[in-house]
Scaffold this active site. Structure first.
Site, PDB file in Angstrom:
ATOM      1  N   ARG A 133       0.824  -1.209   0.000  1.00  0.00           N
ATOM      2  CA  ARG A 133       0.000   0.000   0.000  1.00  0.00           C
ATOM      3  C   ARG A 133       0.857   1.258   0.000  1.00  0.00           C
ATOM      4  O   ARG A 133       0.525   2.241  -0.669  1.00  0.00           O
ATOM      5  CB  ARG A 133      -0.961  -0.027   1.192  1.00  0.00           C
ATOM      6  CG  ARG A 133      -2.118  -0.982   0.958  1.00  0.00           C
ATOM      7  CD  ARG A 133      -2.979  -1.211   2.175  1.00  0.00           C
ATOM      8  NE  ARG A 133      -4.118  -2.041   1.817  1.00  0.00           N
ATOM      9  CZ  ARG A 133      -4.975  -2.560   2.677  1.00  0.00           C
ATOM     10  NH1 ARG A 133      -4.817  -2.337   3.983  1.00  0.00           N
ATOM     11  NH2 ARG A 133      -5.994  -3.311   2.261  1.00  0.00           N
ATOM     12  N   TYR A 191      -6.427  -0.883  -6.814  1.00  0.00           N
ATOM     13  CA  TYR A 191      -5.885  -2.128  -6.264  1.00  0.00           C
ATOM     14  C   TYR A 191      -5.186  -1.915  -4.925  1.00  0.00           C
ATOM     15  O   TYR A 191      -4.982  -0.793  -4.490  1.00  0.00           O
ATOM     16  CB  TYR A 191      -5.013  -2.871  -7.264  1.00  0.00           C
ATOM     17  CG  TYR A 191      -3.777  -2.244  -7.850  1.00  0.00           C
ATOM     18  CD1 TYR A 191      -3.152  -1.131  -7.318  1.00  0.00           C
ATOM     19  CD2 TYR A 191      -3.199  -2.835  -8.976  1.00  0.00           C
ATOM     20  CE1 TYR A 191      -2.008  -0.606  -7.872  1.00  0.00           C
ATOM     21  CE2 TYR A 191      -2.041  -2.314  -9.548  1.00  0.00           C
ATOM     22  CZ  TYR A 191      -1.456  -1.198  -8.991  1.00  0.00           C
ATOM     23  OH  TYR A 191      -0.314  -0.697  -9.551  1.00  0.00           O
ATOM     24  N   GLU A 192      -4.886  -3.034  -4.271  1.00  0.00           N
ATOM     25  CA  GLU A 192      -4.371  -3.055  -2.894  1.00  0.00           C
ATOM     26  C   GLU A 192      -5.343  -2.395  -1.913  1.00  0.00           C
ATOM     27  O   GLU A 192      -4.936  -1.785  -0.930  1.00  0.00           O
ATOM     28  CB  GLU A 192      -2.999  -2.378  -2.804  1.00  0.00           C
ATOM     29  CG  GLU A 192      -1.931  -2.994  -3.676  1.00  0.00           C
ATOM     30  CD  GLU A 192      -1.708  -4.470  -3.415  1.00  0.00           C
ATOM     31  OE1 GLU A 192      -2.048  -4.926  -2.317  1.00  0.00           O
ATOM     32  OE2 GLU A 192      -1.214  -5.163  -4.332  1.00  0.00           O
ATOM     33  N   GLY A 193      -6.623  -2.553  -2.182  1.00  0.00           N
ATOM     34  CA  GLY A 193      -7.657  -1.936  -1.357  1.00  0.00           C
ATOM     35  C   GLY A 193      -8.039  -0.594  -1.937  1.00  0.00           C
ATOM     36  O   GLY A 193      -7.258   0.361  -1.891  1.00  0.00           O
TER      37      GLY A 193
END
Length: 596
Positions: free
Chosen positions: A295, A439-441
């Site tokens: 992140r 992406y990645e949350g």
């Protein structure tokens, strides 16, 4: 035209000057990385990124990846660039020396990451995913796993992935269906399908080490029943040579809006052999070690795209002749003035510059804390660094990627029609930057993580790691002759942040939807206050340098002007977000779903 030369002087300012009094003290284990070594590393990284990665950025986007006979092929020039990248030791820059890495601090590594993200974001994902996989493996793998896999991953011979998402579930991993069947020899057979797997297959590294989330037969439901498994593409022999192909196969490449030179794969695990990493049913914990690292890395992606968008726009604005300056002709020998004379073009360029310098300053602060978590001499400093990283990770991921995407669109606007067509390469920035917000949350998830987990954690302890230094800085410099106006602006914004925090704490305890409704606005407000603190501190240090006398007068004067623009133009609108935060959820949630 895609134009880039790493902003090394600004990077060095952040590494050597801006955060010198961050309270973490001298960090142990980085004695070899003095200013001369750091400068040399940044210079060499710039040469690689500018001269090797940038020339294949646009062509790689145009060519994309393809599957040939069950093997994913990357675009022309990528295998050769990856080989050069690994031979230079860049794959293991921040990896511990005991695994064959260089052992450089994260604060330096993030600057190099920014360069690769600026010049070729698709390329950067291949070694980036490997670094993330190594973080999980080092934290949760067995000693045998680490000693066997880490050295080959550190030198780039083997790469890594993270395999979470399935066709029916993304963020909600409790719905995950991939199965892991235990075998008599201690291995497991992994069966299931994954989608959106970055670097799921490619022709750059000899082997690919997948970290896969799956369920054991007796696993409890939901996220408490997820384990993590190491699944290699090729089964390695005891001597490290490669054996048979494991049935972990890329069945398709996603057709994406951007990042077309990054192989985003649909993966099929058909009884593939894997080994448990960490404890049974604790896989989410292990994967989050990787995801938190990723992140921050994704935030750097937003910064990287923003920087090349800015530099390309500056180049174009100085070259493109259109109209005459409102204050009088500036290019009398030409048919028109360059568009950089126009106030609205300046507004966009200064906004992009502030986004980049502000993000770089905050990321350097967070990266210092990443290093201090393990290398600070005092236990209290290590704990405070850990709290600060926890608080700022969702901010770095969400805010930097939002700003990078905004900057990419400003670049298109500055270029006009030439920005909208493919041949100049400018529209690629917007397409590539967009995924970083997802992406990645997704960024909305990051905001929920901030207000729902990071703020209330241990009665607000994480927040104190940020509030205390900012409030102390305001107190120490209130009325300062040079930066007093900036301090006044920072104080107002900090006050809005404090009131917004109190509102969320009070309302969120009674109704979680109140906190959720305020989350995105709150994250942006906190992020801009962090930038404001960094800009005011940068201005303070720049005035001091100018007073001492310096042969870099232009650099420090530009720092002050950039800080002034931030406080004059960018911070005031963000302070108004307190009004949105405290307005409550009703206008957002009262509409019946059927009425949409």
């Amino acid at each position: 035209m895609q134009v880039y030369d790493a902003p090394i002087r600004d990077m060095r300012f952040n590494l050597e000057e801006l955060h010198a009094e961050d309270g973490f003290g001298d960090l142990e284990g980085f004695e070899d990385f003095d200013e001369d070594m750091t400068s040399a590393i940044l210079e060499e990284a710039n040469k690689l990124c500018r001269d090797v990665l940038l020339p294949i950025n646009w062509s790689g986007d145009q060519e994309g990846c393809r599957i040939e006979n069950g093997v994913v092929r990357t675009p022309k020039g990528f295998p050769e660039a990856y080989k050069q990248f690994c031979e230079g030791g860049w794959a293991g820059l921040t990896v511990d020396q005991k695994w064959g890495g260089q052992g450089a601090p994260h604060s330096l590594g993030k600057m190099v990451e920014e360069m690769s993200c600026s010049t070729n974001l698709s390329f950067g994902l291949y070694p980036g995913l490997t670094n993330g996989a190594m973080v999980s493996l080092e934290a949760y793998g067995s000693e045998d796993q680490k000693s066997f896999y880490m050295p080959k991953m550190a030198n780039g011979e083997w790469s890594g992935t993270m395999c979470l998402t399935e066709p029916h579930c993304g963020t909600d991993l409790g719905m995950l269906r991939t199965k892991a069947e235990p075998q008599e020899d201690g291995s497991y057979k992994i069966t299931g399908n994954k989608i959106f797997i970055s670097a799921g297959d490619h022709d750059l590294a000899e082997n690919i080490i997948h970290l896969v989330l799956a369920r054991l037969p007796d696993a409890p439901p939901g996220v408490k029943g997820i384990s993590m498994f190491l699944v290699p593409k090729f089964m390695p022999k005891d001597d490290g040579s490669l054996g048979d192909r494991n049935p972990a196969v890329a069945t398709a490449i996603e057709h994406k809006m951007g990042l077309k030179a990054s192989a985003t794969c649909q993966m099929s695990f058909d009884g593939a052999t894997g080994w448990l990493v960490g404890k049974e049913n604790r896989g989410l914990e292990a994967m989050f070690a990787m995801m938190n690292t990723e992140r921050v890395a994704v935030g750097i992606q937003g910064l990287g795209v923003g920087e090349i968008a800015y530099q390309s726009s500056v180049y174009y604005a100085k070259e493109r002749l259109q109209g005459r300056s409102l204050s009088g002709v500036k290019n009398p020998d030409g048919p028109a003035d360059p568009i950089i004379v126009h106030p609205d073009v300046r507004r966009m360029l200064m906004t992009m510059r502030c986004y980049n310098e502000g993000s770089r300053a905050v990321s350097a602060w967070v990266a210092r804390a990443l290093d201090a978590e393990h290398a600070a001499k005092e236990p209290e400093a290590r704990e405070r660094a850990k709290d600060f990283v926890a608080l700022m990770t969702p901010v770095v991921k969400a805010l930097f990627t939002d700003l990078g995407h905004e900057a990419s669109h400003m670049a298109i606007q500055i270029h006009g029609g030439h920005g909208y067509i493919q041949e100049t390469g400018i529209e690629q920035f917007a397409r590539d930057a967009r995924i970083a917000q997802i992406y990645e949350g997704a960024n909305g998830i990051q905001a929920l993580d901030l207000v729902g987990r990071k703020l209330p954690d241990r009665m607000g302890r994480n927040l104190r790691s940020f509030f205390h230094p900012v409030s102390q800085f305001i107190e120490d410099h209130e009325g300062d002759e040079k930066i007093g106006k900036m301090i006044g602006g920072l104080q107002q914004a900090f006050g809005a942040l404090q009131m917004s925090t109190g509102h969320i704490a009070q309302k969120g305890l009674k109704d979680p939807e109140e906190a959720g409704a305020a989350a995105t606005d709150y994250l942006r407000l906190l992020g801009f206050v962090a930038m404001g603190y960094c800009f005011a501190n940068a201005a303070k240090k720049s005035y001091a340098k100018l007073k001492e006398g310096t042969d870099e007068k232009d650099f420090y004067e530009a720092k002050i002007i950039t800080a002034r623009f931030f406080f004059d133009r960018l911070l005031p609108p963000v302070m108004a977000q307190m009004m949105a935060i405290t307005s409550g959820k009703s206008s957002m949630m009262d509409m019946p779903a059927e009425a949409f």
